[in-house]
Design a protein around this motif. Sequence first.
Motif, mmCIF file in Angstrom:
data_model
loop_
_atom_site.group_PDB
_atom_site.id
_atom_site.type_symbol
_atom_site.label_atom_id
_atom_site.label_comp_id
_atom_site.label_asym_id
_atom_site.label_seq_id
_atom_site.Cartn_x
_atom_site.Cartn_y
_atom_site.Cartn_z
ATOM 1 N N ARG A 39 5.380 24.473 45.202
ATOM 2 C CA ARG A 39 6.480 24.235 44.268
ATOM 3 C C ARG A 39 6.162 24.806 42.892
ATOM 4 O O ARG A 39 5.033 24.782 42.420
ATOM 5 C CB ARG A 39 6.765 22.740 44.154
ATOM 6 N N VAL A 40 7.222 25.308 42.246
ATOM 7 C CA VAL A 40 7.128 25.821 40.883
ATOM 8 C C VAL A 40 7.854 24.844 39.970
ATOM 9 O O VAL A 40 9.023 24.517 40.197
ATOM 10 C CB VAL A 40 7.771 27.218 40.773
ATOM 11 N N GLY A 41 7.165 24.371 38.941
ATOM 12 C CA GLY A 41 7.809 23.444 38.016
ATOM 13 C C GLY A 41 7.993 22.065 38.631
ATOM 14 O O GLY A 41 7.374 21.698 39.626
ATOM 15 N N VAL A 42 8.883 21.312 38.023
ATOM 16 C CA VAL A 42 9.138 19.921 38.418
ATOM 17 C C VAL A 42 10.393 19.852 39.282
ATOM 18 O O VAL A 42 11.452 20.324 38.856
ATOM 19 C CB VAL A 42 9.313 19.027 37.170
ATOM 20 N N PRO A 43 10.309 19.290 40.500
ATOM 21 C CA PRO A 43 11.528 19.121 41.305
ATOM 22 C C PRO A 43 12.528 18.240 40.572
ATOM 23 O O PRO A 43 12.149 17.265 39.912
ATOM 24 C CB PRO A 43 11.016 18.441 42.583
ATOM 25 N N LEU A 44 13.794 18.585 40.649
ATOM 26 C CA LEU A 44 14.837 17.842 39.949
ATOM 27 C C LEU A 44 15.593 16.989 40.942
ATOM 28 O O LEU A 44 16.127 17.487 41.944
ATOM 29 C CB LEU A 44 15.779 18.814 39.241
ATOM 30 N N GLN A 45 15.659 15.703 40.681
ATOM 31 C CA GLN A 45 16.298 14.765 41.587
ATOM 32 C C GLN A 45 17.640 14.316 41.031
ATOM 33 O O GLN A 45 17.875 14.312 39.829
ATOM 34 C CB GLN A 45 15.391 13.552 41.803
#
Length: 306
Positions: A39-45
């Motif tokens: 994963r790149v960056g922060v997953p957005l929920q």
Amino acid sequence: MGAAPDVWKPVIAELDGTPVLVRVDTDVTAVYDLATGERVGVPLQGLFGAMSATVTRLDGRSVLITGSSDRVIRMYDLAAGEPLPTTMTGHTGVISHLAVVEVDGRKVLISGSDDSTIRRWDLATATQIGEPLTGHAGRLTAMSVVGDDRPVVLARGYDDDAISSFDVATGAPAGPPVPAVQDNITTVALPGGLAVMSTPDYGQMLFVDLRTGARFDHGITDRMYSSTTAAAVVGGIPVLAVSSYSDNTVQLRDLRTGQQVTAPLAGHEAPVRHLDSLTVDGRTFLVSSSSDRSIRIWDLNTRMGR
């Protein structure tokens, strides 16, 4: 790589010279490095209503851009996982397709919607460029952007029997409509210029020049029925990737000879529904998503020994 949404295909793009995949679903919207699967960056929920997404680099940070069912385009700081204050509005239907290209030194976002328009946005100012592009009928079923020096956006609507093309810089038609009966749009940069796959009759396959409509010769003589396709040039070889519904594999065919260039790509447990390709720094990746709800990434240079 994880589960694929039931309907929306994954999007591949380039982020700081790295090929990435953007996965949109109702729970988590995430970006993955195609080479490593990480994963790149922060997953957005909780991005309720997000129907499409892409990524780019803007003002020194990696930005996720989403289009949603509420007809609003939003941007997020990918590293922080936080929304940015800027939004873009104007579409009157679901925003189903997004892409970012560079035109005359500025980054341009292209958005396609169920309102039968494609719009261009200057990302630096978040303002619309010119008038909406129209020419396809009904719900937008496919959109593709091709070309580096003079990008062209292609579109096909639900009620169309042809693919329309537009010059991104001017908004003017880029060439004549290309007859097609398949929803997906397959493009490739052949030695003679940019080409798009055309299927004027079920099973018949042509490649035609985007700007003139002239045919390019190819070596695939058999007819193709309801196949999902993608195309790329790998190590100098123009290749067509074709899904095989009989055994859930993907064949790689040399467009010059029609012959398979490597063993079929196997691993999916159900038919492959979407194929896409991206070439960055000479390496080409193929992304396949299937009814088995999996996404697979294939390094075509490695597969073909190129």
